[in-house]
Scaffold this active site. Structure first.
Site, short mmCIF file in Angstrom:
data_model
loop_
_atom_site.label_atom_id
_atom_site.label_comp_id
_atom_site.label_asym_id
_atom_site.label_seq_id
_atom_site.Cartn_x
_atom_site.Cartn_y
_atom_site.Cartn_z
N VAL A 13 0.86 -1.18 0.00
CA VAL A 13 0.00 0.00 0.00
C VAL A 13 0.90 1.23 0.00
O VAL A 13 1.85 1.30 0.79
CB VAL A 13 -0.91 0.03 1.25
CG1 VAL A 13 -1.71 1.33 1.30
CG2 VAL A 13 -1.84 -1.17 1.26
N ASP A 67 -9.26 10.67 1.58
CA ASP A 67 -8.60 11.81 2.22
C ASP A 67 -8.13 11.37 3.59
O ASP A 67 -8.93 11.19 4.51
CB ASP A 67 -9.59 12.99 2.34
CG ASP A 67 -8.92 14.21 2.96
OD1 ASP A 67 -7.80 14.09 3.51
OD2 ASP A 67 -9.54 15.30 2.89
N ASN A 90 3.23 7.68 3.15
CA ASN A 90 4.00 8.75 2.51
C ASN A 90 3.25 10.08 2.43
O ASN A 90 3.87 11.13 2.50
CB ASN A 90 4.38 8.27 1.10
CG ASN A 90 4.78 9.42 0.20
OD1 ASN A 90 5.89 9.94 0.29
ND2 ASN A 90 3.85 9.84 -0.66
N TYR A 155 5.19 21.77 10.99
CA TYR A 155 5.58 20.66 10.12
C TYR A 155 6.71 19.84 10.75
O TYR A 155 6.65 18.61 10.83
CB TYR A 155 6.00 21.20 8.75
CG TYR A 155 6.52 20.15 7.81
CD1 TYR A 155 5.64 19.28 7.16
CD2 TYR A 155 7.89 20.00 7.56
CE1 TYR A 155 6.12 18.30 6.30
CE2 TYR A 155 8.36 19.03 6.71
CZ TYR A 155 7.49 18.19 6.07
OH TYR A 155 7.95 17.21 5.23
N LYS A 159 6.93 15.84 11.95
CA LYS A 159 7.89 14.87 11.45
C LYS A 159 8.79 14.33 12.56
O LYS A 159 9.26 13.19 12.50
CB LYS A 159 8.71 15.48 10.31
CG LYS A 159 7.88 15.80 9.07
CD LYS A 159 7.17 14.57 8.51
CE LYS A 159 6.48 14.83 7.19
NZ LYS A 159 5.82 13.63 6.65
N1 LIG Z 1 9.51 17.13 -1.17
C1 LIG Z 1 10.30 17.35 -0.14
O1 LIG Z 1 11.22 18.20 -0.17
C2 LIG Z 1 10.15 16.52 1.12
C3 LIG Z 1 11.20 16.54 2.06
C4 LIG Z 1 11.08 15.79 3.21
C5 LIG Z 1 9.95 15.03 3.44
N2 LIG Z 1 8.95 15.03 2.53
C6 LIG Z 1 7.75 14.20 2.83
O2 LIG Z 1 7.58 13.28 1.77
C7 LIG Z 1 6.19 12.91 1.70
C8 LIG Z 1 5.73 12.99 0.26
O3 LIG Z 1 5.90 14.32 -0.16
P1 LIG Z 1 6.10 14.73 -1.68
O4 LIG Z 1 7.15 15.77 -1.67
O5 LIG Z 1 6.26 13.54 -2.54
O6 LIG Z 1 4.68 15.44 -1.91
P2 LIG Z 1 3.80 15.73 -3.23
O7 LIG Z 1 4.62 15.68 -4.47
O8 LIG Z 1 3.08 16.99 -2.91
O9 LIG Z 1 2.76 14.51 -3.26
C9 LIG Z 1 1.83 14.38 -2.22
C10 LIG Z 1 0.98 13.14 -2.47
O10 LIG Z 1 0.14 12.95 -1.32
C11 LIG Z 1 -1.23 12.97 -1.71
N3 LIG Z 1 -2.00 13.62 -0.64
C12 LIG Z 1 -1.90 14.90 -0.21
N4 LIG Z 1 -2.79 15.14 0.76
C13 LIG Z 1 -3.47 13.97 0.96
C14 LIG Z 1 -4.55 13.58 1.80
N5 LIG Z 1 -5.12 14.47 2.65
N6 LIG Z 1 -4.99 12.30 1.75
C15 LIG Z 1 -4.45 11.42 0.88
N7 LIG Z 1 -3.44 11.73 0.05
C16 LIG Z 1 -2.96 13.00 0.08
C17 LIG Z 1 -1.24 13.75 -3.04
O11 LIG Z 1 -2.34 13.44 -3.89
P3 LIG Z 1 -3.79 14.21 -3.76
O12 LIG Z 1 -3.50 15.67 -3.75
O13 LIG Z 1 -4.57 13.73 -4.94
O14 LIG Z 1 -4.39 13.73 -2.47
C18 LIG Z 1 0.06 13.26 -3.66
O15 LIG Z 1 -0.15 11.98 -4.22
C19 LIG Z 1 5.46 13.83 2.68
O16 LIG Z 1 5.18 13.14 3.87
C20 LIG Z 1 6.44 14.96 2.92
O17 LIG Z 1 6.26 15.55 4.19
C21 LIG Z 1 9.00 15.75 1.38
#
Ligand SMILES: NC(=O)c1ccc[n+]([C@@H]2O[C@H](COP(=O)([O-])OP(=O)(O)OC[C@H]3O[C@@H](n4cnc5c(N)ncnc54)[C@H](OP(=O)(O)O)[C@@H]3O)[C@@H](O)[C@H]2O)c1
Length: 263
Positions: A13, A67, A90, A155, A159
């Site tokens: 998943v 959601d 994730n 945030y 984390k």
């Molecule tokens: N990018 C960075 O620099 C970074 C750094 C450190 C950690 N992270 C962590 O990595 C993880 C993934 O981030 P990402 O950068 O890949 O983000 P992203 O590109 O914005 O993708 C977010 C994903 O989560 C889904 N999502 C958002 N809100 C949701 C909700 N309420 N329920 C279900 N699905 C939801 C979105 O689809 P929908 O909008 O269709 O729901 C999308 O598939 C997060 O936990 C983030 O905190 C990211």
């Protein structure tokens, strides 16, 4: 990667599977032959992702729109975790606002998605894994959880919880052959900052990570039995500094993503 058992008909998943790190997880796990249950809110995009993966890699990929910031969304995914070999929690979000000026409903939504959903789905997945003596949960956290370097942002606190939670629960299930790991990336090129309205144009190129690489390093560390994974040597060095530098020094360099520390 064989942390979740034999290659035949394993199920995973992935939450937040339509973009960024979650999409990279879904692609990588499809190449390894996992059948996938994919979760995100945008149902059309999610079905497109599932169809693309099953067409390209010949695996079963099912879209489950939900959601995860709501109890109903968590319930609908938790009900599907029986028999699953790998759960990747994730989905996560940030806010481009200081705490004092922020809407409390947004703060609660962040907490519900980044913390409560991770707790709910980990709690739903582990009993079956422990019983089967096999399985793994990867909780995507962040280097932002290692120190309060973004004043006024909740945030990092969310984390910090994900990392501490995963490390703690990971130790408790390890004797049963089950793994729980926090994956803590630094800045990764995804949709994340755009969604939050955070301007990252001033961030040096060398700081950015690639989502596929983050996933590769995370799964390698999971196979090695790590409880916490920090991809890339630059961020491992930064985390070492955050863990060992005096708090006063860290507070002196702390800045929010807008380069200031006010509201
Ligand atoms: N990018 C960075 O620099 C970074 C750094 C450190 C950690 N992270 C962590 O990595 C993880 C993934 O981030 P990402 O950068 O890949 O983000 P992203 O590109 O914005 O993708 C977010 C994903 O989560 C889904 N999502 C958002 N809100 C949701 C909700 N309420 N329920 C279900 N699905 C939801 C979105 O689809 P929908 O909008 O269709 O729901 C999308 O598939 C997060 O936990 C983030 O905190 C990211």
């Amino acid at each position: 990667m064989s942390v979740t058992g034999p290659a035949r008909r394993r199920a995973a998943v992935v939450t937040g599977a339509t973009a960024g790190i979650g999409a990279a997880f879904a692609r990588r796990l499809a190449t390894e032959g996992y059948d996938l249950l994919l979760v995100a809110r945008d149902a059309d995009r999610l079905r497109g992702t599932a169809a693309d993966l099953s067409g390209r890699y010949g695996v079963s990929a099912t879209a489950l729109p939900a959601d995860l910031s709501t109890p109903d969304g968590c319930d609908s995914v938790a009900a599907r975790l029986g028999g699953v070999h790998l759960v990747v929690n994730n989905a996560g979000m940030s806010l481009n606002r200081g705490f004092v000026g922020s809407d409390v409903a947004d703060e609660e939504r962040l907490l519900a998605l980044n913390v409560t959903a991770v707790l709910r789905l980990t709690h739903a997945a582990l009993p079956g894994m422990v019983e089967r003596r096999r399985g793994a949960v990867v909780n995507v956290s962040s280097v932002a959880g290692f120190a309060a370097l973004m004043p006024g942002s909740t945030y990092g606190a969310s984390k910090a919880w994900v990392t501490a939670f995963s490390e703690s629960i990971g130790q408790s299930v390890r004797p049963f052959g089950v793994r729980v790991m926090a994956l803590c990336p630094g800045y990764t090129r995804t949709e994340f900052h755009d969604r939050a309205g955070i301007d990252m144009s001033g961030t040096p190129r060398w700081l950015w990570l690639d989502a596929d690489r983050v996933v590769h390093d995370g799964l390698r560390d999971l196979a090695r039995g790590r409880l916490v994974s920090v991809p890339d040597w630059k961020y491992r060095a930064a985390v070492f500094g955050m863990r060992h530098a005096p708090a006063r020094l860290l507070q002196a360099v702390a800045r929010d993503t807008r380069g200031r520390t006010g509201r």
